[in-house]
Motif scaffolding. Structure first.
Motif, PDB file in Angstrom:
ATOM      1  N   ALA A   1      -1.089  -4.212   7.448  1.00  0.00           N
ATOM      2  CA  ALA A   1      -1.136  -3.266   6.325  1.00  0.00           C
ATOM      3  C   ALA A   1      -2.491  -2.566   6.328  1.00  0.00           C
ATOM      4  CB  ALA A   1      -0.916  -3.993   5.001  1.00  0.00           C
ATOM      5  N   PHE A   2      -2.481  -1.278   5.982  1.00  0.00           N
ATOM      6  CA  PHE A   2      -3.688  -0.462   6.023  1.00  0.00           C
ATOM      7  C   PHE A   2      -3.819   0.368   4.748  1.00  0.00           C
ATOM      8  CE2 PHE A   2      -1.572  -0.744  10.190  1.00  0.00           C
ATOM      9  CZ  PHE A   2      -2.508  -1.486  10.904  1.00  0.00           C
ATOM     10  N   GLY A   3      -4.979   0.953   4.568  1.00  0.00           N
ATOM     11  CA  GLY A   3      -5.225   1.812   3.413  1.00  0.00           C
ATOM     12  C   GLY A   3      -6.707   1.963   3.172  1.00  0.00           C
ATOM     13  N   ILE A   4      -7.040   2.697   2.131  1.00  0.00           N
ATOM     14  CA  ILE A   4      -8.438   2.930   1.752  1.00  0.00           C
ATOM     15  C   ILE A   4      -8.658   2.336   0.367  1.00  0.00           C
ATOM     16  CG2 ILE A   4     -10.227   4.648   1.336  1.00  0.00           C
ATOM     17  CD1 ILE A   4      -8.688   6.545   3.182  1.00  0.00           C
TER      18      ILE A   4
ATOM     19  N   ILE B   1     -12.300   0.749   4.395  1.00  0.00           N
ATOM     20  CA  ILE B   1     -11.206   1.371   5.137  1.00  0.00           C
ATOM     21  C   ILE B   1     -10.499   0.314   5.973  1.00  0.00           C
ATOM     22  CG2 ILE B   1     -10.574   3.089   6.867  1.00  0.00           C
ATOM     23  CD1 ILE B   1     -12.952   4.741   5.980  1.00  0.00           C
ATOM     24  N   LEU B   2      -9.201   0.181   5.747  1.00  0.00           N
ATOM     25  CA  LEU B   2      -8.351  -0.693   6.547  1.00  0.00           C
ATOM     26  C   LEU B   2      -7.517   0.206   7.443  1.00  0.00           C
ATOM     27  CD1 LEU B   2      -7.141  -3.128   3.707  1.00  0.00           C
ATOM     28  CD2 LEU B   2      -9.141  -3.368   5.204  1.00  0.00           C
TER      29      LEU B   2
ATOM     30  N   ALA C   1      -5.655   3.936  -1.654  1.00  0.00           N
ATOM     31  CA  ALA C   1      -5.058   5.210  -1.260  1.00  0.00           C
ATOM     32  C   ALA C   1      -4.500   5.116   0.156  1.00  0.00           C
ATOM     33  CB  ALA C   1      -6.105   6.325  -1.344  1.00  0.00           C
ATOM     34  N   GLU C   2      -3.487   5.929   0.426  1.00  0.00           N
ATOM     35  CA  GLU C   2      -2.899   6.042   1.765  1.00  0.00           C
ATOM     36  C   GLU C   2      -2.464   4.681   2.319  1.00  0.00           C
ATOM     37  OE1 GLU C   2      -5.398   8.331   4.382  1.00  0.00           O
ATOM     38  OE2 GLU C   2      -6.111   9.572   2.738  1.00  0.00           O
ATOM     39  N   ALA C   3      -1.859   3.853   1.472  1.00  0.00           N
ATOM     40  CA  ALA C   3      -1.459   2.508   1.885  1.00  0.00           C
ATOM     41  C   ALA C   3      -0.161   2.569   2.696  1.00  0.00           C
ATOM     42  CB  ALA C   3      -1.281   1.627   0.665  1.00  0.00           C
ATOM     43  N   TRP C   4      -0.135   1.852   3.810  1.00  0.00           N
ATOM     44  CA  TRP C   4       1.070   1.792   4.626  1.00  0.00           C
ATOM     45  C   TRP C   4       1.099   0.504   5.438  1.00  0.00           C
ATOM     46  CZ3 TRP C   4       1.030   2.286  10.165  1.00  0.00           C
ATOM     47  CH2 TRP C   4      -0.215   2.605  10.722  1.00  0.00           C
ATOM     48  N   VAL C   5       2.313   0.141   5.881  1.00  0.00           N
ATOM     49  CA  VAL C   5       2.536  -1.061   6.684  1.00  0.00           C
ATOM     50  C   VAL C   5       3.264  -0.648   7.952  1.00  0.00           C
ATOM     51  CG1 VAL C   5       3.767  -3.266   6.793  1.00  0.00           C
ATOM     52  CG2 VAL C   5       2.600  -2.596   4.690  1.00  0.00           C
ATOM     53  N   LYS C   6       2.853  -1.224   9.074  1.00  0.00           N
ATOM     54  CA  LYS C   6       3.510  -0.910  10.343  1.00  0.00           C
ATOM     55  C   LYS C   6       4.885  -1.566  10.383  1.00  0.00           C
ATOM     56  CE  LYS C   6       2.854  -0.953  15.294  1.00  0.00           C
ATOM     57  NZ  LYS C   6       3.696  -1.832  16.025  1.00  0.00           N
ATOM     58  N   ALA C   7       5.903  -0.800  10.779  1.00  0.00           N
ATOM     59  CA  ALA C   7       7.267  -1.310  10.859  1.00  0.00           C
ATOM     60  C   ALA C   7       7.344  -2.449  11.871  1.00  0.00           C
ATOM     61  CB  ALA C   7       8.216  -0.182  11.253  1.00  0.00           C
ATOM     62  N   ALA C   8       8.108  -3.475  11.532  1.00  0.00           N
ATOM     63  CA  ALA C   8       8.306  -4.623  12.425  1.00  0.00           C
ATOM     64  C   ALA C   8       9.600  -5.316  12.035  1.00  0.00           C
ATOM     65  CB  ALA C   8       7.129  -5.585  12.325  1.00  0.00           C
ATOM     66  N   GLU C   9      10.244  -5.939  13.013  1.00  0.00           N
ATOM     67  CA  GLU C   9      11.508  -6.619  12.742  1.00  0.00           C
ATOM     68  C   GLU C   9      11.335  -8.124  12.552  1.00  0.00           C
ATOM     69  OE1 GLU C   9      14.487  -5.631  15.560  1.00  0.00           O
ATOM     70  OE2 GLU C   9      14.532  -3.501  15.012  1.00  0.00           O
TER      71      GLU C   9
ATOM     72  N   PHE D   1      -0.670  -3.171  -5.427  1.00  0.00           N
ATOM     73  CA  PHE D   1      -0.441  -1.823  -4.911  1.00  0.00           C
ATOM     74  C   PHE D   1       0.820  -1.841  -4.056  1.00  0.00           C
ATOM     75  CE2 PHE D   1      -2.741  -3.830  -1.499  1.00  0.00           C
ATOM     76  CZ  PHE D   1      -2.285  -3.236  -0.323  1.00  0.00           C
ATOM     77  N   THR D   2       1.330  -0.651  -3.770  1.00  0.00           N
ATOM     78  CA  THR D   2       2.552  -0.500  -2.985  1.00  0.00           C
ATOM     79  C   THR D   2       2.242   0.248  -1.701  1.00  0.00           C
ATOM     80  OG1 THR D   2       3.883  -0.421  -5.006  1.00  0.00           O
ATOM     81  CG2 THR D   2       4.906   0.405  -2.991  1.00  0.00           C
ATOM     82  N   ALA D   3       2.752  -0.248  -0.577  1.00  0.00           N
ATOM     83  CA  ALA D   3       2.547   0.384   0.732  1.00  0.00           C
ATOM     84  C   ALA D   3       3.897   0.766   1.327  1.00  0.00           C
ATOM     85  CB  ALA D   3       1.799  -0.560   1.667  1.00  0.00           C
ATOM     86  N   THR D   4       3.949   1.917   1.963  1.00  0.00           N
ATOM     87  CA  THR D   4       5.172   2.395   2.599  1.00  0.00           C
ATOM     88  C   THR D   4       5.196   1.983   4.070  1.00  0.00           C
ATOM     89  OG1 THR D   4       5.231   4.305   1.105  1.00  0.00           O
ATOM     90  CG2 THR D   4       6.556   4.441   3.111  1.00  0.00           C
ATOM     91  N   VAL D   5       6.345   1.532   4.536  1.00  0.00           N
ATOM     92  CA  VAL D   5       6.486   1.117   5.933  1.00  0.00           C
ATOM     93  C   VAL D   5       6.666   2.354   6.813  1.00  0.00           C
ATOM     94  CG1 VAL D   5       7.852  -0.241   7.570  1.00  0.00           C
ATOM     95  CG2 VAL D   5       7.498  -1.070   5.223  1.00  0.00           C
TER      96      VAL D   5
END
Length: 226
Positions: free
Chosen positions: A94-97, A150-151, A80-88, A187-191
């Protein structure tokens, strides 16, 4: 007076006697009605004798749909609540529960994604000088049955090393978790943009970081990403 011959001579008693083989008129009249009734009842009897389709517990309609068990197993671990920090470039996190809804203790041993050359499991610990440092987690992250992992920034996380292309806010990253028992969970994570948790990376405490640049530059990159 002359004799006259009758035009129609009276029949003899033998001629008047009915033949034994002749059917009585009434019996002959009833037979067609009985035959018609029998013909009408015959299809009704055939319909009543036709068996009905089985609807019991053992029928095919009650059988579980193919793949039901595998679908249930896929839902046993959720992110749940998966996301990745934007980077170039270089690396990001990547984080999530993660939640384990199985009745078996699991251990997260790794992850992979097409967005980076490799993924490492990182933990955060005190660096002894009031700050926090990160290092690769040896042995993986335990995920007991019925509990969560928890990540998050400043804590345990997935480190995407050597990203293949810039990851911009709104992009989606497909990752696959790899567990010690051989099972996997995609799973899919949003940036997203994020500028907090300024910890630094400690190369000496890591195993197999694979950094191609110097330790100081590598530390600065990780600090920027976190």
């Amino acid at each position: 007076m002359p004799r006259t011959t009758p035009l129609h001579p009276a029949p003899s008693p033998a001629e008047v006697q009915p033949s034994a083989s002749a059917a009585p008129p009434l019996v002959g009249a009833r037979l067609p009605r009985r035959a018609a009734l029998a013909a009408l009842l015959l299809p009704l009897t055939a319909c009543a004798a036709e068996p009905e389709p089985a609807t019991g517990a053992g029928s095919a309609a009650d059988a579980p749909a193919p793949g039901a068990d595998s679908a249930a197993e896929e839902d046993a671990v959720t992110v749940a609540e998966a996301w990745v920090k934007a980077a170039e470039e270089h690396m990001t996190s990547a984080f999530g529960i993660l939640r384990n809804d199985t009745d078996t203790d699991l251990v997260l041993r790794g992850a992979r994604t097409d967005a980076s050359a490799r993924v490492e499991l990182h933990e955060t610990a005190s660096d002894g000088s009031g700050g926090m440092s990160m290092q690769e987690k040896e042995g993986g992250f335990p995920l007991p049955a019925g509990e969560e992992l928890i990540l998050e920034p400043g804590g345990n996380h997935l480190m995407l090393m050597e990203i293949a292309a810039p990851l911009l806010p709104g992009d989606e990253v497909e990752l696959i978790l790899e567990f010690e028992d051989g099972t996997e969970h995609p799973f899919t994570a949003t940036v997203k943009d994020f500028a907090g948790a300024q910890e630094h990376y400690e190369p000496e405490g890591s195993t197999g970081t694979g950094a191609s640049d110097g330790g100081g530059e590598h530390a600065a990159e990780h600090e920027d990403d976190e």
